[in-house]
Design an enzyme around this catalytic site. Structure first.
Site, short mmCIF file in Angstrom:
data_model
loop_
_atom_site.label_atom_id
_atom_site.label_comp_id
_atom_site.label_asym_id
_atom_site.label_seq_id
_atom_site.Cartn_x
_atom_site.Cartn_y
_atom_site.Cartn_z
N CYS A 208 0.75 -1.17 0.02
CA CYS A 208 0.09 0.01 -0.09
C CYS A 208 0.95 1.23 0.10
CB CYS A 208 -0.92 -0.30 1.26
SG CYS A 208 -2.08 -1.40 1.51
N CYS A 211 2.37 2.65 3.27
CA CYS A 211 3.34 1.89 4.09
C CYS A 211 4.65 1.58 3.20
CB CYS A 211 2.73 0.56 4.63
SG CYS A 211 0.92 1.15 5.29
N CYS A 234 2.64 -8.14 6.80
CA CYS A 234 1.40 -7.52 7.02
C CYS A 234 0.46 -8.65 7.85
CB CYS A 234 0.70 -7.32 5.84
SG CYS A 234 0.52 -8.74 4.70
#
Length: 246
Positions: A208, A211, A234
């Protein structure tokens, strides 16, 4: 989830070793011939996943393919998805969270990735993945041992307990486990497979946009994830308990 256990731990290890000694195509064909549509490739469009898609297409193995679309992917990643669908002649299913980013922000807090990154990853990645895996017997990934210390002991074929209450399991198939980054990159270039435009800007492991940062020389390829947090994964590759059977 569909299956109850059929292999002993010794049998799984033997099969995993045999698949590792074979080719990526051998692993994909094993999954398709034994499980059909209940085996699927999950990819975030990192290099190893693209190598698997190429092997599947070349061998005529029509495994379903899906990706997790968190609502916060880079525009370059979404563009790559479209290019890969054209290149391979496939449809890549987008698995999405129940709530939009805006709905989640109103319910939890804005920019949850900055305040509670583990919860953010659970809501945007782990929960949607869990829903998709509930329809599968085999989850095929591009996980490689060289990617990070947290992955250095991965096997080609692993068994996880999906629902302990109902004694249900899922296989995780990692055909790329032994591949190095250099070998992956050489394969992608040789076959002219589309890649993420962010790679030319120093990104290596791309998640993402809030991040993910470019990686400095000498850092491992996942060092650009969750800068400032003591966080290496994650959660999609750690939320299932590994099953050890007799």
């Amino acid at each position: 989830m569909a299956f109850t256990l059929t292999l002993t731990e010794d049998e799984r290890r033997t099969l995993s070793d045999r698949l590792e000694q074979g080719t990526v195509t051998d692993s994909l064909r094993w999954a398709w011939e034994n499980f059909g549509q209940r085996a699927a490739i999950g990819t975030s469009f990192q290099g190893a996943g693209l190598v698997m898609l190429h092997h599947a297409r070349e061998a005529g193995i029509p495994l379903p393919v899906f990706t997790l679309d968190t609502g916060l992917l880079f525009p370059e990643t979404l563009d790559l998805k479209r290019r890969l669908e054209d290149f391979f002649g496939i449809t890549i299913e987008a698995v999405t969270p129940e709530k939009t980013v805006e709905e989640q922000s109103a319910e939890e807090s804005p920019e949850l990735w900055n305040t509670r990154p583990d919860l953010f990853c659970y809501l945007r990645k782990v929960a949607p993945l869990q829903n998709r895996l509930s329809t599968l017997d085999v989850w095929i990934t591009g996980v490689r041992r060289q990617q990070a210390e947290t992955r250095e002991n991965v096997s080609v074929l692993e068994l996880y307990q999906f629902d302990p209450l109902r004694d249900e399991y899922i296989y995780k198939l990692n055909p790329m486990a032994a591949w190095s980054r250099d070998k992956v990159q050489e394969f992608l270039k040789r076959h002219d497979i589309p890649q993420n435009a962010l790679l030319s800007q120093g990104y290596r492991s791309i998640g993402c946009w809030p991040c993910t940062r470019p990686v400095a020389e000498g850092e491992n390829e996942r060092a650009g994830r969750w800068t400032g947090f003591d966080k290496k994964e994650c959660g999609i590759h750690t939320f299932l308990p590994m099953a050890v059977t007799r």
